[in-house]
Design an enzyme around this catalytic site. Structure first.
Site, PDB file in Angstrom:
ATOM      1  N   TYR A 116      -1.572  -0.555  10.588  1.00  0.00           N
ATOM      2  CA  TYR A 116      -1.777  -0.385   8.982  1.00  0.00           C
ATOM      3  C   TYR A 116      -0.404  -0.203   8.081  1.00  0.00           C
ATOM      4  O   TYR A 116       0.069  -0.625   7.170  1.00  0.00           O
ATOM      5  CB  TYR A 116      -3.169   0.343   8.394  1.00  0.00           C
ATOM      6  CG  TYR A 116      -3.226  -0.320   6.667  1.00  0.00           C
ATOM      7  CD1 TYR A 116      -3.514  -2.030   6.562  1.00  0.00           C
ATOM      8  CD2 TYR A 116      -3.501   0.583   6.130  1.00  0.00           C
ATOM      9  CE1 TYR A 116      -3.767  -2.330   5.312  1.00  0.00           C
ATOM     10  CE2 TYR A 116      -3.302   0.588   4.639  1.00  0.00           C
ATOM     11  CZ  TYR A 116      -3.523  -1.423   4.148  1.00  0.00           C
ATOM     12  OH  TYR A 116      -3.689  -1.624   2.643  1.00  0.00           O
ATOM     13  N   SER A 168       0.444  -1.340   0.155  1.00  0.00           N
ATOM     14  CA  SER A 168      -0.338  -0.225  -0.229  1.00  0.00           C
ATOM     15  C   SER A 168       1.391   1.243  -0.375  1.00  0.00           C
ATOM     16  O   SER A 168       1.847   1.377   0.522  1.00  0.00           O
ATOM     17  CB  SER A 168      -0.768   0.101   1.081  1.00  0.00           C
ATOM     18  OG  SER A 168      -1.473   1.517   1.721  1.00  0.00           O
TER      19      SER A 168
END
Length: 258
Positions: free
Chosen positions: A141, A128
């Site tokens: 995350y 990501s």
């Protein structure tokens, strides 16, 4: 024709990648914890929990037996996460790291020997933009995706001499069902993330097309959308501006608590 295994292939980006690979004539094994309602024409399915080494061993055996090898492994499966550091419990961290980091590690460990035997293959890890730029209230995350970026860079140099090409995919938000995997530790921040996902201009199919094109071109760091590239280069070339924006975001979060 390539032989391709995709994790998390039942929905979202994984399903879009599987559909595009099958459409171009690849031999595709879609894996996930649940079977999709519809598989792309010609694709096969195998249940695979990426945190379970036994499931990975079974997938490797099937690939060896039915495919005779593998040309591309796409470690796509993962979960979304968000939240302020003081709102995230130990169980949250363990779940995020187990799925997002160790899930990718299991896939790399399982198929690296096969790629070495073949003297070639493509390893694609879906991370990501959060692995490259680290916004406030996304610590778990960010940490998990940064680990996937580091893993990918390591393996690029480690497996490159064996003819294995490694790519790491780092998009920002795009429309998918990823928000459904959030754990609920910090509902306020998870609502923000859900809105960003739902309002994103690009969908999973558009991202998949760009990813496959970049993988085919042999790119290592794949940032398939403009916001990802802008954020990355702002951090690299205009660090003062980048820090100012991140601190402003942190300030807004602080104000929301008062």
């Amino acid at each position: 024709m390539s032989r391709v295994l995709i994790t998390g292939g039942a929905s979202g980006l994984g399903a879009a990648l599987a559909a595009r690979c099958a459409a171009r004539g690849d031999q595709v094994l879609v894996t996930d914890v649940t079977e999709p309602a519809v598989l792309p024409d010609g694709a096969a399915f195998q249940k695979l929990d990426i945190t379970a080494e036994a499931d990975w061993a079974a997938a490797l055996e099937r690939v060896r037996t039915e495919f005779g090898g593998l040309d591309m492994l796409v470690n796509n499966a993962g979960i979304a996460a968000g939240g302020r550091i003081d709102r995230l419990g130990a169980e949250h961290w363990q779940r995020v790291l187990s799925v997002n980091v160790l899930g990718a590690v299991h896939g790399c460990r399982t198929f690296a020997p096969l790629f070495k035997e073949q003297r070639g293959g493509r390893l694609v890890n879906v991370a990501s933009a959060a692995g490259l730029v680290h916004a406030p209230a996304m610590s778990s995350y960010n940490a998990s995706k940064a680990a996937v970026v580091a893993l990918s860079e390591t393996l690029r140099h480690e497996l490159g001499p064996w003819g294995v090409r490694v790519s790491v995919v780092c998009p920002t938000f795009f429309r998918t069902n990823l928000a459904a995997s959030m754990s609920g530790d910090d509902p306020m921040m998870e609502q923000v993330a859900t809105k960003l996902i739902n309002r994103a201009p690009l969908g999973a199919d558009e991202i998949a097309a760009r990813v496959l094109q970049a993988v085919g071109a042999g790119k290592f760091l794949i940032m398939p959308d403009r916001p990802a590239r802008v954020a990355f280069w702002t951090k690299r070339l205009a660090r003062v501006l980048y820090d100012r924006r991140m601190i402003a975001t942190g300030t807004k979060i602080m104000e929301s608590e008062q």
